[in-house]
Motif scaffolding. Sequence first.
Motif, PDB file in Angstrom:
ATOM      1  N   SER A   6      -5.463  -3.502  -2.159  1.00 29.13           N
ATOM      2  CA  SER A   6      -4.936  -2.183  -2.519  1.00 29.13           C
ATOM      3  C   SER A   6      -3.448  -2.087  -2.228  1.00 29.13           C
ATOM      4  CB  SER A   6      -5.684  -1.087  -1.751  1.00 29.13           C
ATOM      5  OG  SER A   6      -7.050  -1.072  -2.096  1.00 29.13           O
ATOM      6  N   ALA A   7      -3.039  -2.647  -1.106  1.00 32.38           N
ATOM      7  CA  ALA A   7      -1.624  -2.613  -0.734  1.00 32.38           C
ATOM      8  C   ALA A   7      -0.779  -3.405  -1.731  1.00 32.38           C
ATOM      9  CB  ALA A   7      -1.443  -3.163   0.672  1.00 32.38           C
ATOM     10  N   LEU A   8      -1.275  -4.555  -2.162  1.00 32.39           N
ATOM     11  CA  LEU A   8      -0.530  -5.352  -3.145  1.00 32.39           C
ATOM     12  C   LEU A   8      -0.468  -4.633  -4.494  1.00 32.39           C
ATOM     13  CD1 LEU A   8      -1.809  -8.949  -2.310  1.00 32.39           C
ATOM     14  CD2 LEU A   8       0.499  -8.060  -1.974  1.00 32.39           C
ATOM     15  N   ALA A   9      -1.551  -3.971  -4.869  1.00 36.63           N
ATOM     16  CA  ALA A   9      -1.539  -3.215  -6.121  1.00 36.63           C
ATOM     17  C   ALA A   9      -0.516  -2.080  -6.066  1.00 36.63           C
ATOM     18  CB  ALA A   9      -2.934  -2.659  -6.408  1.00 36.63           C
ATOM     19  N   LYS A  10      -0.450  -1.380  -4.940  1.00 36.08           N
ATOM     20  CA  LYS A  10       0.526  -0.295  -4.785  1.00 36.08           C
ATOM     21  C   LYS A  10       1.944  -0.835  -4.794  1.00 36.08           C
ATOM     22  CE  LYS A  10      -2.483   2.872  -2.232  1.00 36.08           C
ATOM     23  NZ  LYS A  10      -2.745   3.559  -0.928  1.00 36.08           N
ATOM     24  N   LEU A  11       2.143  -2.002  -4.173  1.00 37.85           N
ATOM     25  CA  LEU A  11       3.475  -2.609  -4.174  1.00 37.85           C
ATOM     26  C   LEU A  11       3.907  -2.944  -5.595  1.00 37.85           C
ATOM     27  CD1 LEU A  11       5.895  -3.805  -2.628  1.00 37.85           C
ATOM     28  CD2 LEU A  11       4.599  -5.937  -2.438  1.00 37.85           C
ATOM     29  N   LYS A  12       2.990  -3.496  -6.373  1.00 32.44           N
ATOM     30  CA  LYS A  12       3.301  -3.844  -7.762  1.00 32.44           C
ATOM     31  C   LYS A  12       3.632  -2.605  -8.575  1.00 32.44           C
ATOM     32  CE  LYS A  12       1.389  -6.324 -11.728  1.00 32.44           C
ATOM     33  NZ  LYS A  12       0.237  -7.131 -12.219  1.00 32.44           N
ATOM     34  N   GLU A  13       2.856  -1.548  -8.375  1.00 33.33           N
ATOM     35  CA  GLU A  13       3.072  -0.311  -9.119  1.00 33.33           C
ATOM     36  C   GLU A  13       4.363   0.394  -8.719  1.00 33.33           C
ATOM     37  OE1 GLU A  13      -0.396   1.923  -8.289  1.00 33.33           O
ATOM     38  OE2 GLU A  13      -1.753   0.590  -9.419  1.00 33.33           O
TER      39      GLU A  13
END
Length: 438
Positions: A6-13
Amino acid sequence: MILVDSALAKLKESGKGPIRVGMIGAGFMASGVLLQINTVHQGAMRVVAVANRTPAKAVRAYAEAGQDDAVLCDSAAALARAIEAGHAAVTEDPMLIATSPHVDVLLEVTGAVEEAVGPVLAAIEHGKHVALMNPELDGTLGPLLKAKADKAGVIFTDVDGDQPGVEGNLWRFVKGLGVRPVLCGNIKGLQDPYRTPTTQKAFAERWGQKPAMVTSFADGTKVSFEQAVVANMTGMTVAKRGCHGYTVEAGTPLMEAAKLWDPAELLQGPGIVDYVVGAAPGPGVFVLGTIEHPRQQHYLNLYKLGEGPIYCFYTPYHLCHFEVPTTIARAALFHDATIAPAGGPCVEVVAIAKRDLKAGEVVDELGGYLVYGECEDAGETAKSGHLPIGVAVGATLLRDVKKDAVLTYADVKLPEGRLVDKLRAEQAAMFGLAAAAE
């Protein structure tokens, strides 16, 4: 790991930019890590630069991961230009990556000790998190490097996917249940201390690996380093030099193999690290633990873990390069180490003669023809002057050593001017062990 995704997805977004990874090594495992990051984590993580003694291998690793714009860099300025332009930066000099302000996390994937420690130390000094896919370095100098990383305010860790990291995760999980871990174990399919690069040549060629590397898996050196790393995190020790290392009939269920350990031995002291050969499922890892509350024992029995007093928890696989990005994210986003020394050395890996050795011979590489490694209690290693195998490479025998004898510092002349020897002495002084070469 849940939460990290989830943290990596938020970073990408967020568009705030990916975690910038500099990697040392471009071999079998390193190229797998690069492939994983490029195909799964684009936008959240990027391997901005790779250092390798043979730059062509790094260029090929990038190309196999779908990136064919590699730029060869021979200076810090050239490296910076390549990274800023979004190119794949390749260099022969690992120090350029270790000191670059364009790198957030250094990933060391060589399996070397002397050659690796300088860049790792430089990365820590330059405020970078360090992730090792190199238990050989961690098992030789990890406690000192962790202390230096703590002082610098950065993370020093071995990786998810490699057995020590998977064991560390499982150990934390078991502790979180309220169960006291008493053994951390590794499941092996083969153990023969007398294997050599010649005997392992065909297997290495089949899988695209180096013969010495796969020999270190077969002769026990690798598992010894892995379990030393686990011991140094958990505070555990070994039941005896070399561990029990029980061998069972191939396919024996792990729950059955776990009964080979004497509960009375496990329930006293800080716990032990060990391994078993032949158990299934392999090649996974396991933790044996205990809990005293009778009601909790009743629940564990209901959940098919048995009546106790020893309960077996396991992870049926370790997925190596697939899981390494999780460690990178844990370090960069959560300031969390997958597995790192908790203090001074608890277990060392000592060098043992594979055959009768003669004065004048020079110890070859890990997984070579002359020595294999076994776990030993760190206090005993220091007291007896045993030679750690991470220090032994390149040493010249001063006298004959019999097959299966532990080498000592008195048996060898070490190469002059090595950083590993200086840092071993510093580590010994820091943690109150006998001076390494005395």
